[in-house]
Design an enzyme around this catalytic site. Structure first.
Site, mmCIF file in Angstrom:
data_model
loop_
_atom_site.group_PDB
_atom_site.id
_atom_site.type_symbol
_atom_site.label_atom_id
_atom_site.label_comp_id
_atom_site.label_asym_id
_atom_site.label_seq_id
_atom_site.Cartn_x
_atom_site.Cartn_y
_atom_site.Cartn_z
ATOM 1 N N HIS A 18 0.766 -22.231 -23.835
ATOM 2 C CA HIS A 18 -0.030 -21.002 -23.862
ATOM 3 C C HIS A 18 -1.479 -21.352 -23.488
ATOM 4 O O HIS A 18 -1.801 -22.529 -23.307
ATOM 5 C CB HIS A 18 0.096 -20.272 -25.196
ATOM 6 C CG HIS A 18 -0.362 -21.045 -26.406
ATOM 7 N ND1 HIS A 18 -1.670 -21.419 -26.608
ATOM 8 C CD2 HIS A 18 0.326 -21.517 -27.485
ATOM 9 C CE1 HIS A 18 -1.769 -22.065 -27.748
ATOM 10 N NE2 HIS A 18 -0.569 -22.157 -28.302
ATOM 11 N N HIS A 21 -3.336 -24.335 -25.094
ATOM 12 C CA HIS A 21 -3.049 -25.694 -24.613
ATOM 13 C C HIS A 21 -3.753 -25.939 -23.279
ATOM 14 O O HIS A 21 -4.320 -26.992 -23.029
ATOM 15 C CB HIS A 21 -1.541 -25.904 -24.380
ATOM 16 C CG HIS A 21 -0.709 -25.626 -25.585
ATOM 17 N ND1 HIS A 21 0.204 -24.603 -25.625
ATOM 18 C CD2 HIS A 21 -0.646 -26.238 -26.787
ATOM 19 C CE1 HIS A 21 0.799 -24.596 -26.804
ATOM 20 N NE2 HIS A 21 0.304 -25.580 -27.532
ATOM 21 N N CYS A 126 4.614 -30.369 -43.767
ATOM 22 C CA CYS A 126 4.736 -29.163 -42.941
ATOM 23 C C CYS A 126 5.238 -29.582 -41.568
ATOM 24 O O CYS A 126 4.540 -30.310 -40.844
ATOM 25 C CB CYS A 126 3.384 -28.453 -42.812
ATOM 26 S SG CYS A 126 3.447 -27.132 -41.586
ATOM 27 N N CYS A 129 2.996 -28.493 -38.612
ATOM 28 C CA CYS A 129 1.845 -29.379 -38.338
ATOM 29 C C CYS A 129 2.317 -30.811 -38.137
ATOM 30 O O CYS A 129 1.520 -31.657 -37.720
ATOM 31 C CB CYS A 129 0.866 -29.408 -39.512
ATOM 32 S SG CYS A 129 0.104 -27.856 -39.917
ATOM 33 N N CYS A 143 1.305 -23.382 -45.853
ATOM 34 C CA CYS A 143 0.411 -24.002 -44.875
ATOM 35 C C CYS A 143 -0.463 -22.884 -44.289
ATOM 36 O O CYS A 143 0.065 -21.879 -43.795
ATOM 37 C CB CYS A 143 1.235 -24.661 -43.759
ATOM 38 S SG CYS A 143 0.258 -24.987 -42.278
ATOM 39 N N HIS A 146 0.460 -22.363 -40.364
ATOM 40 C CA HIS A 146 1.774 -21.838 -39.975
ATOM 41 C C HIS A 146 2.287 -20.737 -40.897
ATOM 42 O O HIS A 146 3.294 -20.095 -40.587
ATOM 43 C CB HIS A 146 2.773 -22.992 -39.856
ATOM 44 C CG HIS A 146 2.423 -23.911 -38.736
ATOM 45 N ND1 HIS A 146 1.643 -25.024 -38.904
ATOM 46 C CD2 HIS A 146 2.679 -23.819 -37.396
ATOM 47 C CE1 HIS A 146 1.447 -25.595 -37.732
ATOM 48 N NE2 HIS A 146 2.061 -24.892 -36.805
ATOM 49 N N LYS A 292 -5.523 -18.056 -34.853
ATOM 50 C CA LYS A 292 -5.344 -19.005 -33.770
ATOM 51 C C LYS A 292 -4.206 -18.523 -32.864
ATOM 52 O O LYS A 292 -3.167 -18.100 -33.376
ATOM 53 C CB LYS A 292 -4.978 -20.357 -34.388
ATOM 54 C CG LYS A 292 -4.747 -21.464 -33.397
ATOM 55 C CD LYS A 292 -4.258 -22.721 -34.110
ATOM 56 C CE LYS A 292 -3.847 -23.789 -33.140
ATOM 57 N NZ LYS A 292 -2.939 -24.778 -33.665
ATOM 58 N N LYS A 295 2.190 -20.446 -30.751
ATOM 59 C CA LYS A 295 3.578 -20.009 -30.532
ATOM 60 C C LYS A 295 4.218 -19.580 -31.849
ATOM 61 O O LYS A 295 4.959 -18.617 -31.909
ATOM 62 C CB LYS A 295 4.386 -21.091 -29.827
ATOM 63 C CG LYS A 295 4.191 -22.477 -30.359
ATOM 64 C CD LYS A 295 4.410 -23.552 -29.305
ATOM 65 C CE LYS A 295 3.949 -24.903 -29.832
ATOM 66 N NZ LYS A 295 3.663 -25.863 -28.808
HETATM 67 N N1 MSP Z 1 1.337 -33.100 -30.438
HETATM 68 C C1 MSP Z 1 0.095 -32.928 -31.069
HETATM 69 C C2 MSP Z 1 -1.003 -33.677 -30.350
HETATM 70 C C3 MSP Z 1 -0.800 -35.161 -30.267
HETATM 71 S S1 MSP Z 1 -2.085 -35.952 -29.399
HETATM 72 C C4 MSP Z 1 -1.854 -37.553 -29.703
HETATM 73 C C5 MSP Z 1 -0.249 -31.445 -31.115
HETATM 74 N N2 MSP Z 1 0.386 -30.663 -30.233
HETATM 75 S S2 MSP Z 1 0.190 -29.077 -30.128
HETATM 76 O O1 MSP Z 1 1.080 -28.682 -29.062
HETATM 77 O O2 MSP Z 1 0.390 -28.458 -31.391
HETATM 78 O O3 MSP Z 1 -1.302 -28.827 -29.742
HETATM 79 C C6 MSP Z 1 -1.853 -29.451 -28.613
HETATM 80 C C7 MSP Z 1 -3.311 -29.074 -28.453
HETATM 81 O O4 MSP Z 1 -3.440 -27.679 -28.211
HETATM 82 C C8 MSP Z 1 -4.173 -29.372 -29.697
HETATM 83 O O5 MSP Z 1 -5.389 -30.006 -29.313
HETATM 84 C C9 MSP Z 1 -4.475 -28.006 -30.243
HETATM 85 O O6 MSP Z 1 -5.728 -27.931 -30.889
HETATM 86 C C10 MSP Z 1 -4.498 -27.178 -28.967
HETATM 87 N N3 MSP Z 1 -4.330 -25.769 -29.237
HETATM 88 C C11 MSP Z 1 -3.201 -25.142 -29.669
HETATM 89 N N4 MSP Z 1 -3.518 -23.842 -29.863
HETATM 90 C C12 MSP Z 1 -4.823 -23.610 -29.569
HETATM 91 C C13 MSP Z 1 -5.639 -22.472 -29.461
HETATM 92 N N5 MSP Z 1 -5.216 -21.278 -29.826
HETATM 93 N N6 MSP Z 1 -6.879 -22.612 -28.939
HETATM 94 C C14 MSP Z 1 -7.328 -23.826 -28.463
HETATM 95 N N7 MSP Z 1 -6.584 -24.918 -28.557
HETATM 96 C C15 MSP Z 1 -5.414 -24.876 -29.278
HETATM 97 O O7 MSP Z 1 -1.117 -31.063 -31.897
#
Ligand code: MSP
Length: 477
Positions: A18, A21, A126, A129, A143, A146, A292, A295
């Site tokens: 999304h 990311h 969790c 997370c 959490c 989530h 936030k 997904k």
């Molecule tokens: N797999 C771990 C990261 C491991 S790095 C060694 C993880 N994955 S995640 O898919 O949950 O998130 C990946 C990144 O996307 C994180 O930096 C997270 O902060 C970012 N984001 C997810 N949703 C977000 C928003 N709504 N806004 C901005 N960034 C966000 O965490």
């Protein structure tokens, strides 16, 4: 040639990407393009975090083997980055053999240091997370991210003596005040390290999916512990030559994962006798009504849909301009459209088309349309400095201030009136200044809005110069 190694978090693949990311990868791409332009040897790494229980659950829902599921999703994510023109040099997958080797090498180095022991874990976990939680982290037993109740886990785990690194970490923070940015992340981490740091569990007993713990097949390596090491895998660690790239110049991350990157990861590196990264920068969240974008909360926005509706550069512009990197902000379709019409269509698009239309209409020949004036040089230099300091919003603001200056130059000189008076020399002077200003804008935007920069470059090098055949950004009603 000086290198620049930049990393992005590797994402869980339990759903499609999304905009939250994509945000980090776009910012990383701006930095990578900027440093390449500066002549640095750049390594931009991104990839996917495949050993997560979340992925196992997603595969079960689809009724397919996990490996098959992650293989498919790795392609989906890679394609999403390709479709956004993210110029990554490495796409890491944590189910790869190279990564497994790096993880096992790092754990062995930490074991040799005497920093890993077997103990009992009892507490909350969790899966959303992928994190062990303390009672105080929960709100009404759930959490807060989530909004689900964590599992209770009682099992044998391997632990990392994180608490042993408290003083060394504090020393690192004191010696390198710029290492963890922005200040909000640094302050949070300083207080966590000072008051809360304790040993952490780094394995999950009886978990089938995941990298095996060295010499103990029954345990999987804790997914975060495994994921962080991807930054070394990319450099070729533990093989010779990995120091060409290590340490990373910057880890870009989201603010929810600072504890892993700004406390646990540096301690792991200290334990394994490896250098610490130069900078870790935590950006904020895109939210919708304060929540936030995520997904699991069901409010995800697909970047591809916005690209189809607008374009890659429009999405880049909005994400980078709307919210200072490091702060949170609400995503709004109305704001996106407002910025699109006001700043892209009426602002930049209009300046370029009206200027070139006048050059064409008054048959003006512009000598050296690509010659950059003193003011133009300053613009390029300033935007570069802002990019270097992760202030992408300020870099764009600087460019848009300059657009206003060029518009004002045209408005006060009124070339249409000069034309009526037959003052061709004066029109030539004004339009030359503006065309060269537009060239400077093209250069200043090269890493921020690469497609737009390319279009501008094509327009100002055309012979003869003429009005764009279609608007750079067509107004949307
Ligand atoms: N797999 C771990 C990261 C491991 S790095 C060694 C993880 N994955 S995640 O898919 O949950 O998130 C990946 C990144 O996307 C994180 O930096 C997270 O902060 C970012 N984001 C997810 N949703 C977000 C928003 N709504 N806004 C901005 N960034 C966000 O965490």
């Amino acid at each position: 040639m000086a290198k620049y190694y930049i990393t992005t978090p590797i994402d869980y693949v339990n759903a499609k990407p999304h905009i939250g990311h994509m945000y980090c990868d776009i910012a990383a791409d701006v930095l990578a393009r900027h440093y390449r332009q500066q002549g640095r040897d750049v390594l931009l790494s991104t990839g996917v975090d495949e050993n997560s229980q979340k992925n196992v659950e997603a595969a079960e829902k689809q009724g397919i083997p996990v490996q098959q599921y992650v293989d498919g999703m790795a392609e989906t994510w890679k394609k999403a980055f390709d479709d956004m023109d993210i110029t990554y040099d490495s796409f890491v997958r944590t189910t790869s053999k190279e990564h497994e080797k790096a993880v096992q090498a790092m754990i062995s180095a930490m074991q040799a240091k005497g920093d890993i022991y077997l103990g009992d874990y009892e507490g909350y976990y969790c899966v959303g997370c992928e994190e062990f939680k303390a009672e105080k982290d929960l709100i009404d037993g759930k959490c807060p991210i989530h909004k689900t109740e964590p599992k209770i886990i009682r099992e044998k785990n391997y632990f990392f003596k994180l608490s042993n690194y408290r003083d060394q970490l504090l020393q690192w923070y004191a010696d390198f005040p710029e290492a963890v940015q922005p200040a909000s992340a640094r302050n949070k981490m300083l207080s966590y390290i000072t008051d809360e740091i304790q040993d952490i569990s780094i394995s999950r007993q009886s978990q089938k999916w995941g990298i095996r713990f060295p010499n103990d097949e029954e345990h999987a390596v804790y997914v975060w512990f495994d994921a962080l090491i991807n930054y070394l895998t990319v450099t070729g660690y533990p093989n010779e030559g990995y120091e060409t790239w290590w340490p990373a110049d910057v880890h870009l991350i989201g603010k929810d994962i600072i504890k892993f990157h700004c406390a646990i990861w540096p301690a792991m590196l200290l334990s394994a006798g490896l250098k610490l990264p130069n900078t870790i920068f935590a950006h904020g969240f895109f939210t919708i009504n304060g929540d936030k974008i995520s997904k699991s909360l069901g409010n995800a926005i697909d970047p591809q849909e916005l690209v189809e509706q607008y374009s890659k550069d429009v999405l880049r512009y909005y994400l980078l301009r709307e919210i200072p990197f490091g702060s949170d902000g609400d995503f709004s379709f109305d704001r996106l459209k407002q910025r699109y019409n006001g700043e892209l269509a009426n602002g930049l698009g209009n300046l370029v088309s009206r200027t070139l239309a006048m050059v064409e209409k008054y048959e003006i020949s512009i000598n050296n349309p690509q010659e950059i004036s003193q003011q133009g040089q300053e613009l390029i230099q300033k935007t570069g400095q802002y990019i270097k300091h992760f202030s992408f919003d300020k870099a764009l603001t600087e460019v848009w201030n300059y657009i206003a200056v060029l518009d004002a130059t045209i408005d006060s000189a009124k070339p249409w009136e000069l034309a009526k008076a037959g003052k061709t020399k004066e029109i030539e002077k004004i339009l030359s200044e503006v065309v060269r200003g537009i060239s400077a804008i093209g250069q200043a935007l090269e890493s921020l809005l690469p497609d737009t920069a390319k279009t501008i470059q094509e327009l100002v090098t055309a012979q003869p110069l003429k009005k764009p055949s279609e608007p750079l950004f067509a107004r949307k009603d």
